[in-house]
Enzyme design. Structure first.
Site, PDB file in Angstrom:
ATOM      1  CB  SER A  92      -0.981  -0.020   1.033  1.00  0.00           C
ATOM      2  OG  SER A  92      -0.128   0.168   2.644  1.00  0.00           O
ATOM      3  CE  LYS A  93       3.324   2.397   5.004  1.00  0.00           C
ATOM      4  NZ  LYS A  93       3.084   3.895   5.436  1.00  0.00           N
ATOM      5  CG  ASP A  94       3.923   1.064  -5.001  1.00  0.00           C
ATOM      6  OD1 ASP A  94       5.204   1.009  -3.992  1.00  0.00           O
ATOM      7  OD2 ASP A  94       3.094  -0.158  -5.674  1.00  0.00           O
TER       8      ASP A  94
ATOM      9  CB  ALA B 170       6.551   6.328  -2.337  1.00  0.00           C
TER      10      ALA B 170
ATOM     11  CB  THR C 265       7.259   3.895   3.655  1.00  0.00           C
ATOM     12  OG1 THR C 265       6.277   3.651   3.936  1.00  0.00           O
ATOM     13  CG2 THR C 265       7.490   5.170   3.177  1.00  0.00           C
TER      14      THR C 265
END
Length: 345
Positions: A47-49, A52, A79
């Site tokens: 999910s950190k895409d 970012a 992340t």
């Protein structure tokens, strides 16, 4: 996408629009319909895409980031990978301060993606000069032309999920979602998603998942930071020893705590029950769901969405390693699983 031949300009075009997958066997004893928002379908496998790309592009629009700059961040691994991936495509240098609790698999992937990695001791206070928070701040001061993402205290962390994850879940459930269950580390995922969903329907129950050894649950209930709550735990990317401003506690109805051991076993159970190879926090969020189900918290007609943050490949040396599990005391015997492997001589 529905087009027959999917052709994209670069890997970043694949971020978002992750699938909602119905859970079946792992939740068979509970009433209601249960779905996983499978964030490992992002190109960086987490999910950190979303944050970012969103934070970096906002910094570019504001003129904060310019060609040749260095992006600095604190991360438990996911992340950092996402920032490194975005940095490659956009032409920035990437420097990451990583907790030593992060799996060796994650650290190796960060190096492979061209990031310069500083591994910092996990079990020190947030204001200790060796903590990954303080190391990132120091590097930001030392490196000219650097930008510190600072996901724990960045409103854009919330905004990224408000603008993407929330609308996706609302549309995928056709507005029928009754419960959102999500892990809380920085708090950006649960806060941004919950904010959007609560605006659509304030009756949706938002349940955060916290770790034993973290201060988040007690702070939500009392608004007091209690250092006595803090002790070492193993789950990565869940819970905190500080209070991130990227957590909007007002949109979260309650928190449930889960143990390291239960979460690890549940992650492994998901693979065998649902055929999904998920990360440690996906095990944690499903463990919380099971605990709530055992309390009779769900009824027929409920539509429950659990966010699965990342992929199991990042935990091969941890929860999917029989030796690691046994070393933690999570097995009564290593033979619990090793019997499934037969060597032909």
């Amino acid at each position: 996408m529905t087009q027959k031949n999917q052709v994209f300009d670069n890997i970043l075009d694949l971020i978002g629009d992750t699938p909602l997958v119905k859970l079946n066997r792992i939740v068979s004893e509970f009433d209601g319909d249960f779905y996983a928002k499978v964030e490992s379908f992002n190109p960086g496998h987490s999910s950190k895409d979303r944050i970012a790309l969103y934070i970096i592009e906002q910094a570019e629009k504001q003129g904060i980031l310019t060609p040749g700059d260095t992006i600095i961040e604190t991360t438990s691994g996911n992340t950092g990978f996402s920032i490194a991936m975005v940095s490659i495509i956009k032409g920035y240098d990437c420097v990451l301060a990583v907790s030593s609790k992060s799996s060796p698999d994650k650290i190796d992937m960060l190096k492979t993606m061209g990031a310069k990695v500083y591994v910092c001791p996990a079990h020190v206070s947030a204001d200790d000069p060796r903590s990954y928070y303080e190391v990132a701040k120091r590097l930001h001061n030392e490196i000219k032309g650097s930008v510190y993402i600072n996901q724990y205290f960045n409103q854009l962390n919330i905004d990224a999920h408000y603008n993407s994850t929330g609308p996706e879940i609302w549309n995928q459930t056709e507005g029928k979602i009754t419960h959102l269950i999500a892990c809380s580390g920085t708090g950006g995922t649960i806060s941004g998603t919950a904010k959007f969903l609560k605006e659509k329907n304030p009756d949706i129950k938002v349940i955060g998942v916290d770790a034993f050894g973290s201060v988040i649950k007690k702070y939500h209930e009392t608004r007091e930071f209690d250092e006595k709550e803090i002790y070492p735990y193993r789950i990565e990317g869940l819970g905190k020893n500080l209070i991130p401003t990227a957590t909007d506690f007002d949109v979260i109805d309650e928190f449930v705590k889960v143990t390291d051991e239960d979460s690890a076993h549940t992650a492994r159970a998901i693979a065998k029950a649902e055929g999904m190879f998920v990360g440690y926090t996906s095990g944690a969020v499903t463990q919380a769901l099971k605990q709530l189900g055992e309390e009779g918290r769900f009824k027929k007609g409920d539509c429950v969405v659990a966010i699965y943050p990342d992929h199991g490949a990042r935990y091969m040396s941890k929860i999917y390693s029989d030796k690691w599990m046994d070393d933690q005391g999570f097995f009564d015997s290593i033979n619990e699983v090793s019997e499934s492997i037969q060597y032909v001589k």
